[in-house]
Design a protein around this motif. Sequence first.
Motif, short mmCIF file in Angstrom:
data_model
loop_
_atom_site.label_atom_id
_atom_site.label_comp_id
_atom_site.label_asym_id
_atom_site.label_seq_id
_atom_site.Cartn_x
_atom_site.Cartn_y
_atom_site.Cartn_z
N THR A 107 -25.45 -4.51 27.78
CA THR A 107 -24.86 -4.33 26.72
C THR A 107 -25.60 -3.36 25.61
O THR A 107 -26.63 -3.46 25.70
N PRO A 108 -24.85 -2.70 24.69
CA PRO A 108 -25.79 -1.92 23.69
C PRO A 108 -26.52 -2.60 22.84
O PRO A 108 -27.70 -2.23 22.42
N GLU A 109 -26.03 -3.67 22.50
CA GLU A 109 -26.88 -4.85 21.76
C GLU A 109 -28.57 -4.87 22.64
O GLU A 109 -29.42 -5.12 21.88
N GLN A 110 -28.30 -5.40 23.67
CA GLN A 110 -29.57 -5.56 24.77
C GLN A 110 -30.37 -4.24 24.62
O GLN A 110 -31.64 -4.40 24.61
N ALA A 112 -30.46 -2.04 22.21
CA ALA A 112 -30.80 -1.59 20.87
C ALA A 112 -31.99 -2.63 20.60
O ALA A 112 -33.00 -2.26 19.66
N ALA A 113 -32.06 -3.81 21.13
CA ALA A 113 -33.02 -4.82 20.98
C ALA A 113 -34.43 -4.20 21.67
O ALA A 113 -35.44 -4.42 21.05
N ARG A 139 -19.91 1.17 19.11
CA ARG A 139 -20.79 0.03 19.12
C ARG A 139 -22.15 0.14 19.38
O ARG A 139 -23.05 -0.34 18.89
N ARG A 142 -23.46 1.00 15.84
CA ARG A 142 -23.84 -0.18 15.16
C ARG A 142 -24.89 -0.87 15.55
O ARG A 142 -25.99 -1.44 14.72
N ALA A 143 -25.07 -0.89 16.91
CA ALA A 143 -26.15 -1.80 17.42
C ALA A 143 -27.52 -1.16 17.31
O ALA A 143 -28.55 -1.73 16.80
N ALA A 146 -28.37 -1.36 13.52
CA ALA A 146 -28.70 -2.61 13.06
C ALA A 146 -29.93 -3.03 13.49
O ALA A 146 -30.77 -3.86 13.01
N ALA A 147 -30.62 -2.36 14.54
CA ALA A 147 -32.05 -2.51 15.08
C ALA A 147 -32.80 -1.62 14.29
O ALA A 147 -34.26 -1.52 14.60
#
Length: 284
Positions: A107-110, A112-113, A139, A142-143, A146-147
């Motif tokens: 995912t984009p969030e993973q 970005a982490a 998305r 945003r990710a 946010a990071a």
Amino acid sequence: MLLSALRKFFKFLLFLLFALTLLAIWGFVVEPRWVAHREIAVEVPGWRGPPGLKVAVASDWHIAHEVRHVMTIPRANAIVDAINAARPDVVLLPGDFIHGRGEDGTTPEQVAAVLGRLKAPRGVYAVLGNHDWWTDGPRFHRALRAAGIKVLHNEAVPLPDSPVWVVGIGDLMSGQSDPVRATRRLPPGAQALTLMHDPASVRELPPLAGLTVAAHTHGGQVWIPFVGSAVAPHGWPKDQTHGWVDVDGRRLYITSGLGVSIYPVRLNMRPEWVMFTMSDRSRQ
């Protein structure tokens, strides 16, 4: 006589099979994971930015969960650690952070982490690549933000405590590129660190002093001596897919990137991240 010839023929076949096996192991297993850290000095006449500014460039990560796609999250984290250990002042990320369209569950969030762990006192800046847009461009925006990553979409921002600007140009392949809009805010004679995903965007970039970097090509992943890369995206010259190139009087560096796409192989084209050190040529 015939028996002797057959023996020689079979020995040749065995040698050929052995050589092809070694080549396959190198191209599919070793070289795609043999990341180069390149140091490049950039001299800019009348450079007004901080002397010795260190600019790290790391592109085309193509992060995925599956080992066959090469750039797993643990491997990406190790590269982030190596970049941080080199203590860059600025980090530029010219796109394509995810493999494919995240079909394996990445995912984009993973992503970005992982990239959010990059540290640079003057900021970490990114533009999205075609794979990021194909996955979910908004998305990803945003990710990454946010990071703590500054995502630039055809826009320019001043580099902190410096007269230099950072210019980010959108991806051409996904219809997001607008170099004229990206540079509209710049004052006359501005110097900039310019990043774009697709090098073809440079054709519409107004003349701009400083450092310009692009990604997308992966150096073709397979580089053939005296020919160039085995493949190049949408008509881009096969002998201009990596390193310093001149396009319509504009000089830019095209990085070979870190991951792989389409086919998980590299031959004579190592993955890389690059540390550029900026200086004033007139003071040399």
